[in-house]
Scaffold this motif. Structure first.
Motif, short mmCIF file in Angstrom:
data_model
loop_
_atom_site.label_atom_id
_atom_site.label_comp_id
_atom_site.label_asym_id
_atom_site.label_seq_id
_atom_site.Cartn_x
_atom_site.Cartn_y
_atom_site.Cartn_z
N ALA A 64 0.82 -1.21 0.00
CA ALA A 64 0.00 0.00 0.00
C ALA A 64 0.86 1.26 0.00
N LEU A 65 1.93 1.26 0.77
CA LEU A 65 2.81 2.43 0.82
C LEU A 65 3.49 2.68 -0.52
N ILE A 66 3.94 1.62 -1.18
CA ILE A 66 4.59 1.80 -2.49
C ILE A 66 3.58 2.33 -3.50
N LEU A 67 2.38 1.74 -3.53
CA LEU A 67 1.36 2.15 -4.49
C LEU A 67 0.96 3.61 -4.29
N VAL A 68 0.68 3.99 -3.04
CA VAL A 68 0.25 5.35 -2.76
C VAL A 68 1.39 6.34 -3.02
N SER A 69 2.62 5.95 -2.74
CA SER A 69 3.76 6.82 -3.04
C SER A 69 3.87 7.08 -4.53
N LEU A 70 3.68 6.04 -5.33
CA LEU A 70 3.77 6.19 -6.78
C LEU A 70 2.67 7.10 -7.31
N VAL A 71 1.44 6.86 -6.87
CA VAL A 71 0.31 7.69 -7.33
C VAL A 71 0.48 9.13 -6.87
N THR A 72 0.94 9.32 -5.63
CA THR A 72 1.15 10.68 -5.11
C THR A 72 2.22 11.42 -5.90
N ALA A 73 3.27 10.72 -6.29
CA ALA A 73 4.32 11.35 -7.09
C ALA A 73 3.77 11.84 -8.43
N PHE A 74 2.93 11.02 -9.08
CA PHE A 74 2.29 11.45 -10.32
C PHE A 74 1.38 12.65 -10.08
N ALA A 75 0.57 12.57 -9.02
CA ALA A 75 -0.43 13.61 -8.76
C ALA A 75 0.21 14.96 -8.45
N THR A 76 1.35 14.96 -7.80
CA THR A 76 2.00 16.22 -7.44
C THR A 76 2.86 16.78 -8.57
N GLY A 77 2.93 16.08 -9.69
CA GLY A 77 3.61 16.62 -10.85
C GLY A 77 5.10 16.36 -10.91
N ILE A 78 5.62 15.44 -10.14
CA ILE A 78 7.04 15.10 -10.25
C ILE A 78 7.30 14.55 -11.66
N PRO A 79 8.28 15.08 -12.39
CA PRO A 79 8.53 14.63 -13.77
C PRO A 79 8.73 13.13 -13.84
N PRO A 80 8.13 12.46 -14.84
CA PRO A 80 8.24 11.00 -14.94
C PRO A 80 9.68 10.49 -14.99
N LEU A 87 10.79 10.22 -11.47
CA LEU A 87 9.84 9.68 -10.51
C LEU A 87 10.42 8.46 -9.78
N ILE A 88 10.89 7.49 -10.51
CA ILE A 88 11.40 6.27 -9.87
C ILE A 88 12.63 6.57 -9.02
N SER A 89 13.51 7.43 -9.54
CA SER A 89 14.71 7.77 -8.75
C SER A 89 14.34 8.49 -7.47
N SER A 90 13.27 9.30 -7.49
CA SER A 90 12.82 9.97 -6.27
C SER A 90 12.30 8.97 -5.26
N LEU A 91 11.54 7.98 -5.76
CA LEU A 91 11.00 6.96 -4.86
C LEU A 91 12.12 6.13 -4.23
N THR A 92 13.03 5.67 -5.07
CA THR A 92 14.09 4.80 -4.56
C THR A 92 15.08 5.57 -3.68
N ALA A 93 15.30 6.86 -3.99
CA ALA A 93 16.19 7.65 -3.15
C ALA A 93 15.63 7.81 -1.75
#
Length: 627
Positions: free
Chosen positions: A207-223, A226-232
């Motif tokens: 749930a945390l991974i899924l919501v983090s991914l959707v939140t990153a898209f919703a806030t406009g983080i460039p695609p 996006l993945i590097s922001s999550l993994t960092a």
């Protein structure tokens, strides 16, 4: 408090209890007005927060700026964003500045140059401030506009792997959403996360991974980022949590299975009595929490907590919450922990005075928010004692190590970690040279992973092979300690990922811009700003340092005494700890170690942290008034 404790309040109010005892404090929490008062305080704080957000509108970006010399024959225009970026570039050249950003905005009809910089934990703040003033002076000379104001925010970089720093920013990308939409996205993300975990029973890690991914898209983080922001964000959390939890679990398994936890528990109960066992654990945690960080101290002491709870019964929360609350109180209120030290430097308070008054504030704050509340909630939420750290065999219980041996092993990481935290405080105060080789070497041995590693190695010898246990058994024992905590490590890392996405999205920056001038007394503004930043992005340290930077201009403009400055620092610390929830990695660490579901963690740990912050703020306000 002193009047009540001494029984003197009865002379002023005949119906008051004669003295403050555990029973009178517990009765106060069980009174019918308690739940209504707590709910009323929460509603008032929520309404105040909403009023501030509505009363202080967000800024609008500024395009070309009309320069002096423009007339009917033509206009001289300057790209405002380019000019602000040039000023941030000049600030980045200052030693100790990791990254800087600049923008020109319009705030209530005024042009405002905003500079934000991320600095190294060991940076010379006075030199950074001088560099920012020089950059702003150069920009003002270029603009030639007397109505241009300046605003500077300094953030302390978080420690990363290998002693480096991790800055949650993306170069060449600026968030265009304002505070309102970002806060709405964050609130929706938290609500969806809770529904997924509580209602649909989705595993917290997924749930945390899924919501983090959707939140990153919703806030406009460039695609592309996006993945590097999550993994960092995930990696930075694991960098501090994985080694700590893994080594702590090994140490805990050795202490528990060898019978050392039982031996020390028997000694504590013999000295304090069964009724005072939670008090004894809490006081022990206060002492351990002075130099050692919250998560490290909790992991080291949990074997003792579990053993006491297993022997005396009554559920684990009755014993664990007073201990965990003690570590939390010391971590946020008392130097040499990094948050209070950074806030002290930014506000310009005396670190010795912050240490002294912080200790005075921390003890009653812990007693009311953690000890009394822990006993109260422990009666209503009775949870079994987790077996995650193992249990001692009958043979080990019959021939356990001495309590002195166990205390010595537990004190070793405490002493070693004090080397780093103490040296960091001395370096910040300018007492020692942070670049000296001997300081760097001692810091290595005082780092939490190295301190725990040395302790585990010594415990393997003292509690293992020296007591006749074969080397193969010791190896298997240590290996078996890692399996049960893998889920804790991964879920905590995913919680850090969610909080990191919120920080990368710029919600903290947007909220900071909105709350820069709230028009309140500085001690109240400090608490409110830190609270909102804490709730929005999860990290207590980020909330504390960002809020300190925001209120620093108001503090500098006022004529405050040394004691009043300490009151402001404590108010900042109090705000940074309230409402620990799903975007806080500590929320998951406590909940998973105590084997609580999310709903129970919210009812227990979140409430405890909120009470801790409210009590500390009340005492900070008293310090400010009498200062």
């Amino acid at each position: 408090m002193v009047l009540w404790w001494g029984g003197w309040l009865s002379s002023l109010w005949p119906r008051a209890p004669q003295e403050l005892t555990l029973q009178t404090a517990t009765d106060a929490f069980e009174a019918s007005w308690w739940s209504g008062a707590a709910l009323g305080a929460g509603v008032v704080l929520g309404l105040l927060a909403l009023w501030w957000l509505l009363a202080h509108r967000t800024h609008r970006g500024v395009g070309p700026v009309r320069l002096e010399g423009s007339g009917s024959s033509g206009e001289l225009l300057l790209d405002g964003s380019a000019a602000a970026s040039a000023a941030s570039g000049a600030l980045e050249d200052v030693p100790g500045v990791r990254a800087a950003r600049g923008k020109l905005v319009r705030d209530r009809g005024k042009l405002v140059v905003e500079l934000s910089a991320v600095v190294e934990p060991t940076a010379d703040l006075e030199r950074v401030v001088e560099g920012s003033e020089a950059a702003l002076a150069d920009l003002g000379a270029v603009l030639g506009r007397p109505d241009v104001l300046a605003r500077v925010r300094l953030d302390v970089a978080r420690s990363g792997p290998g002693g480096g720093t991790l800055v949650e920013t993306i170069d060449d990308w600026t968030q265009t959403l304002t505070a309102g939409p970002l806060l709405a996205i964050a609130a929706a993300a938290i609500a969806v996360l809770l529904v997924l975990i509580i209602v649909f029973r989705v595993h917290a890690f997924l749930a945390l991974i899924l919501v983090s991914l959707v939140t990153a898209f919703a806030t406009g983080i460039p695609p592309q980022f996006l993945i590097s922001s999550l993994t960092a964000a995930f990696g930075s959390t694991l960098a501090s949590v994985a080694l700590l939890v893994g080594l702590g679990a090994m140490l805990g398994r050795l202490v528990e299975v060898s019978g050392g936890a039982q031996s020390l528990a028997d000694s504590l109960i013999g000295r304090f009595g069964e009724q005072r066992a939670p008090l004894a654990l809490g006081i022990t945690s206060l002492v351990f929490g002075f130099p050692i960080f919250f998560d490290a101290g909790l992991v080291v002491l949990l074997p003792i907590v579990f053993t006491v709870a297993r022997r005396l019964g009554g559920g684990v929360l009755r014993y664990a919450l007073p201990a965990a609350g003690a570590f939390s109180a010391m971590h946020v209120l008392v130097p040499p922990h990094p948050g209070p030290v950074a806030a002290t430097a930014l506000i310009g308070a005396n670190v010795g005075l912050v240490l002294l008054i912080g200790l005075v504030v921390a003890i009653p704050t812990w007693f009311l928010s953690s000890y009394v509340f822990g006993l109260w909630i422990g009666k209503r939420v009775v949870l079994p004692v987790p077996s995650i750290l193992g249990e001692a065999s009958d043979e080990a219980e019959a021939n356990p190590p001495s309590p002195g041996t166990v205390v010595g092993l537990l004190l070793l990481p405490l002493v070693l970690i004090f080397l780093e935290t103490g040296l960091n405080t001395l370096a910040t105060s300018g007492v020692v040279d942070s670049g000296a080789t001997w300081v760097a070497v001692l810091r290595v041995f005082g780092s939490t992973p190295v301190a725990l590693l040395l302790t585990v190695l010594l415990a393997s010898l003292v509690l293992g092979t020296r007591r006749g246990r074969p080397k193969e058994d010791v190896e298997e024992l240590l290996n078996s300690a890692l399996g049960p905590v893998c889920a804790i490590i991964l879920i905590t890392g995913a919680g850090g990922m969610f909080g990191g996405v919120l920080r990368t999205s710029g919600i903290g920056d947007a909220l900071s811009d909105t709350l820069t001038d709230v028009g309140l007394p500085v001690v109240v503004a400090a608490f409110v700003i830190a609270t909102l930043l804490r709730v929005a992005q999860g990290s207590a340290t980020v909330a504390l340092t960002t809020a300190a930077a925001l209120v620093q201009p108001a503090v500098a403009a006022g004529d405050y005494s040394a004691v009043q400055l300490v009151g402001v620092v404590i108010a900042l610390a109090a705000g940074s700890v309230v409402l620990s929830h799903v975007n806080d990695s500590g929320f998951w660490l406590v909940g998973r170690f105590l084997e609580m579901d999310v709903k129970t963690t919210l009812k227990t740990w979140t409430v405890l942290e909120t009470l801790l912050g409210l009590v500390a703020f009340a005492l900070a306000a008293v310090v400010f008034v009498i200062g």
